[in-house]
Structure formats: C-alpha cells, structure tokens
Design an enzyme around this catalytic site. Structure first.
Site: not given
Ligand code: G6P
Ligand code: MG
Length: 226
Positions: A13, A15
């Site tokens: 991922d 953010d």
C-alpha cells in the site's frame, strides 16, 4: 520449508505505509465533512483509510445522515474539491517525507531481488511516488481504474501479485488500513500491518511503525507467529 522461503515479492500500500499521506487524505476529507455537516471523529477517519474517493465521500455523507442530500453532480463536485485540496497538499512532498526505515527497507528488498509492486486505491499514487523519488523501485503499479471492487475486496492485492508474475502465496502485502489487511488476507498473501494491532487485528504480524520494518524482523516475527 519456512513460510519466508516461498516469498518472492512484496505488494505495498502507499498512503500511510511508504509516506504519511494518509494524514493528508484525512485533512482534505475533514474539510469536506465540515462542509457537509458530518461530525468528524478518529473512528470516521479510520474507516476512510484505504477506501477509494467516491466511496469515502458516500461514507462521510452517510455518517452525517446526508446520503440523499446531494445530486450526483454535486457529489462529483465535492469529490473533485477534495482531490484538488489533496493535490495541493502533496505538491510539496519531497524524499524527506518517506517514512522512517522505508528507504533502507526498499533498498534491502531490491538488493535481495524481491519483486515489488504498489496496490493503492489512489489515482494520485504515481504522482506521490514521483515526488518521493521512488519511481525506480516501482515500475509496477496496479491501476485503480481497472478494479471492479475496492479494499477490503482482495482484487487489488491479487493484481499486485499478478503484475509481478507471482501467485498471492508468494507475496507479502504491507498495509496501514484495516480494510487493506482484510484485502491481503482474502487474497491469500501474508499480511504485515503498520499501526495499531487492535485496529489491524486480522494481520499476520503488526509493526507499530515503519522504523522497525526490516527483512530480519519480518522473518523473525513470522517464525514466532507460525
Ligand atoms: C488510498 C487512500 C485513501 C484514498 C484512496 C483514493 O486508498 O488510503 O485515503 O481515498 O487512496 O485516493 P485518490 O487519491 O484517488 O482520491
Ligand atoms: Mg494506506
């Protein structure tokens, strides 16, 4: 054979894992919540982590009982306003904004010839990676526009493995969001959570921050968890 031996790739991922842009998404959504009259809370902020733009707006409107108060055109305007604010916030990012330990970790993964991809719902992910100076590590990014369903559906993490030419069981997924950990688990990858272990309950292992995220620590913790 230890679980680690079968691992050939890492699906990240972005953010809240590579950089603290989760905070910037939160800031931009908080402003929209104020505008539509939805009370802000940490719980609401956590629910939005990892969730795509349009769905996030729907969650904010529902939380304030405003799900029927806006036309589709008005909702598009609100989502666009959030994105413009977010893009102003990320325009000043520099390599200094990469989270602690991540540069060393990415370097180490590269040295050990692990494959790496990005599985972020954000259409701004390429711009963020560019500003952080990390594009060389991530030639493979899942295009969120190609997805049918967002996290916690496993689709994005299955694609994150597939673009590396790997099976999910050969990958470790790294996430800061509860919805993301659920997606990794459902994809059949090993899940490494970054953050609060109570929020990231389903994760195979959890690190409170990225500063201790190393290959040795992951391998050690996976042996303990096995
Ligand atoms: C990531 C973030 C979410 C964000 C989503 C869509 O999943 O964690 O907070 O809403 O991407 O981002 P975008 O930049 O396309 O609006
Ligand atoms: Mg995240």
């Amino acid at each position: 054979m230890s679980i680690f031996k079968q691992i050939k790739g890492f699906v990240f991922d972005l953010d809240g894992v590579i950089t603290d842009t989760a905070r910037l998404h939160t800031k931009a959504w908080h402003e929209i919540a104020d505008q539509v009259g939805t009370p802000w809370s940490h719980e609401l902020a956590d629910k939005l982590r990892g969730i795509g733009r349009e769905e996030s707006l729907d969650i904010i409107l529902r939380a304030g009982g405003k799900q029927d108060a806006y036309t589709d055109a008005e909702k598009t305007q609100l989502a666009t306003a959030k994105n413009e604010h977010y893009q102003r916030l990320i325009s000043t990012l520099t390599p200094q904004d990469i989270l602690p330990g991540i540069p060393e970790f990415l370097h180490d993964l590269h040295e050990h010839e692990y494959l790496m991809s990005i599985a972020s719902a954000s259409r701004n992910a390429p711009a963020v990676l560019e500003r952080l100076g990390l594009t060389q590590y991530f030639p493979k990014i899942v295009d969120p526009n190609c997805l049918h369903t967002g996290k916690p559906n496993p689709e994005i993490f299955i694609k994150g493995a597939a673009i590396l030419g790997l099976e999910p069981r050969q990958c470790i997924g790294v996430e800061d969001a509860a919805a993301g950990v659920q997606a990794i688990d459902a994809a059949g990858e090993i899940s490494v959570g970054i953050g609060d272990k109570d929020v990231l309950r389903g994760a195979t292992i959890v690190f409170p921050t990225t500063s201790t995220l190393t290959l040795a620590n992951i391998s050690g913790r996976l042996k303990e968890a096995a």
